[in-house]
Enzyme design. Structure first.
Site, short mmCIF file in Angstrom:
data_model
loop_
_atom_site.label_atom_id
_atom_site.label_comp_id
_atom_site.label_asym_id
_atom_site.label_seq_id
_atom_site.Cartn_x
_atom_site.Cartn_y
_atom_site.Cartn_z
N ASN A 69 0.82 -1.20 0.00
CA ASN A 69 0.00 0.00 0.00
C ASN A 69 0.86 1.26 0.00
O ASN A 69 0.95 1.96 -1.02
CB ASN A 69 -0.93 -0.01 1.22
N ASP A 70 1.54 1.51 1.10
CA ASP A 70 2.26 2.77 1.22
C ASP A 70 3.37 2.93 0.18
O ASP A 70 3.65 4.03 -0.26
CB ASP A 70 2.85 2.89 2.63
N VAL A 71 3.99 1.80 -0.23
CA VAL A 71 5.12 1.90 -1.16
C VAL A 71 4.69 2.24 -2.58
O VAL A 71 5.52 2.47 -3.43
CB VAL A 71 5.98 0.62 -1.17
N ALA B 14 1.11 2.79 7.39
CA ALA B 14 1.38 4.14 7.85
C ALA B 14 0.09 4.86 8.24
O ALA B 14 0.10 5.96 8.74
CB ALA B 14 2.10 4.92 6.77
#
Lengths: 105, 462
Positions: free
Chosen positions: B388-390, B429
């Site tokens: 997700n965050d990457v 995050a």
């Protein structure tokens, strides 16, 4: 002042080691591919298990009739062993996976 | 006398194996041997300490020593062998905490021996404080990564309160050293303070930053071991401890760089406040589009190039093996398949490489971020599994986002994006991802293992 100087003077060899080791540590880690960061951290974790040497010394010097001392020393050695054995075995398990790969990089 | 010299030589060999081992761990092809060298050096140093000990040893002490080795060794071995690869980070944290506790215990026991000698007490107190912080901090990090502790409570002014606790902890330590305190109550108070500080230090830090914290605590334990080296004039403890302390610090900084964060913002947490702002700063406008397994399979089957972006979600679902199957199946049909590995995918830098290697994925198929980013333009399908965050474009175009500036995999340049997630929940995050609302994006909801298994089955019928 005198105290401080004598403290530094009496440990001169140790200070040399300390300073040199800081540089060695930095040099050794620099430019390591991020692929290996996790195993490296785990490996370093195992190496600081060297604190077990201190625990062994404490236990060896403990008074055999002082049960509190014996028990605490016993506990310290167990904790140290966990750090050393667990640390090295986990690192080995992680690194085992890289062995079959054609060595690139 | 000869015994002491022999022991010194053994310690010297031990120190060299530590340096050599750590150096070799920096290259994939020598890494495993490096670890073995260091383990050998450690064993040598331990045996030397016992059998070259100056003076007689009572049988009861021998018994306790080897009893402790057996207990610690068996438990450590079992846990390390049994644990899943996904749980690695918390395990490292756990073992790190054990080392810290060991250092703190040594100091507690040495206090009464050296009480009244300020030079030595200084090192005793250093080991006590650093070891205790490392222990309690590691335990909190363990609980967080293990999912036993999910909240990141931030009491008001916690930075000031934390700084105050640290100041008092160090202050009491200095007081004990300078004022020649012999009362055992004082080091116990300092022990308590240091333990509290360790908890308070790690508690407000969010899950995504935990690897950095573990790495930092790792170097703390190194320093605690080094202060033991000063205490006993033991050179192998000093070498090993400082080596880890300095290498750990560099590693911590390298990890921060990978996430484009400074150590300062990790420790003093600009993260929590930032995410609240970004969540309200709304990307939540669009609608998301679903895709069926069958459509997804067709899309992939007729693509020229598919890039898989594995994330921690894939690892948690234990889907790496079936993912490898999917990759092999597509390759068979002439599709070019690659994996895009973000440096901080998973829970630690390099964690995802370890996880994918476990499922026998070809090393050459795992592409680093810099190598794969230019290739997205020619990619037909990007398949994001549990990441997700990457891949969050907010890192590039939303300055208000807490991850702004973090290098990401630029998946939005590909022709089609398929995202497999369990739900629409935010990533680790804790921030929203506008990628999911991109018109090119289709969502494939469900458990990663189940979804990929179904995809493989569907592909086989084609």
């Amino acid at each position: 002042m005198q105290e401080t100087l004598s403290f530094i003077g009496s440990h001169m060899q140790m200070w040399y080691i300390l300073i040199l080791m800081i540089f060695v540590g930095v040099e050794v880690i620099n430019s390591v591919p991020s692929v290996l960061h996790t195993p490296l951290m785990s490996g370093a974790n195992a190496i600081h298990g060297v604190v077990i040497i201190g625990a062994i010394i404490v236990l060896l010097n403990a008074d055999p009739n002082n049960y509190v001392e014996l028990l605490l020393g016993f506990l310290a050695v167990i904790l140290g062993t966990l750090n050393v054995v667990g640390g090295f075995v986990v690192t080995d398990r992680m690194l085992e996976m890289f062995k079959k790969k054609p060595a690139k990089k | 006398m000869n015994q002491t010299i022999l022991l010194d030589i053994i310690y010297l060999i031990g120190s060299v194996t530590f340096i050599l081992g750590l150096k070799m761990m920096g290259k994939p092809d020598t890494a495993r041997r490096g670890n073995t060298y260091a383990a050998f050096g450690m064993t040598l140093a331990i045996l030397g300490t016992i059998f070259l000990h100056d003076g007689p040893i009572a049988p009861i002490i021998y018994g306790m020593l080897f009893g402790a080795f057996a207990i610690g060794g068996i438990i450590g071995w079992m846990v390390a062998k049994k644990v899943k690869m996904t749980a690695m980070p918390q395990l490292v944290s756990l073992f790190n905490g054990m080392g810290g506790a060991c250092a703190a215990l040594i100091s507690i026991m040495e206090f009464h021996v050296h009480a009244g000698d300020p030079k030595t007490i200084m090192m005793v107190m250093a080991g006590l404080v650093i070891g205790s912080i490392s222990f309690s901090g590691s335990m909190v990090a363990f609980a967080k990564l293990n999912g036993n502790l999910n909240s990141n409570p931030r009491i008001p002014f916690y930075n000031i309160i934390n700084a105050l606790i640290l100041l008092i902890t160090v202050g009491v330590g200095v007081y004990i050293t300078v004022a020649d305190i012999t009362d055992f109550m004082w080091p116990c108070i300092d022990l308590g303070l240091a333990l509290i500080y360790g908890i308070m230090f790690v508690l407000p830090i969010g899950g995504a930053d935990m690897p950095v914290v573990i790495s930092l605590l790792n170097s703390f334990t190194g320093l605690a071991a080094a202060s033991g080296g000063f205490l006993y004039h033991n050179k192998v403890m000093l070498t090993g401890g400082i080596l880890v302390g300095s290498a750990g610090t560099i590693l911590t900084i390298a990890m921060c760089k990978g996430m484009n964060r400074t150590l300062f913002s990790v420790v003093f947490g600009a993260f929590g406040e930032g995410s609240a702002a970004a969540a309200s700063g709304g990307t939540t406008g669009g609608t998301v589009k679903d895709i069926s397994i069958a459509d997804c399979a067709v899309l992939m089957n007729y693509s020229k190039k598919v890039v898989i972006v594995p994330g921690y979600g894939l690892a948690v679902a234990q889907a790496q093996h079936v993912m490898h199957e999917l990759e092999a199946l597509l390759e068979e049909r002439g599709v070019d398949v690659k994996y895009a590995i973000h440096p901080v995918a998973g829970r630690m830098p390099g964690h995802m490489n370890v996880l994918m290697a476990e499922s026998n994925v070809d090393y050459s198929k795992l592409c680093e971020m810099e190598d794969i980013n230019p290739e997205f333009d020619t990619t037909d399908v990007v398949f994001i599994v549990g990441a997700n965050d990457v891949v969050n474009p907010a890192a590039k175009n939303n300055p208000a986002s807490p991850i702004y500036g973090m290098p990401i995999l630029e998946v939005e340049r590909a022709k089609n994006i398929i995202v497999n997630k369990r739900s629409m929940a935010a990533g680790y995050a804790g921030i929203d991802n506008e990628l999911f609302y991109n018109p090119k994006t289709s969502m494939l909801f469900g458990d990663a293992k189940k979804v990929v298994t179904e995809l493989v089955a569907e592909l086989k019928t084609m």
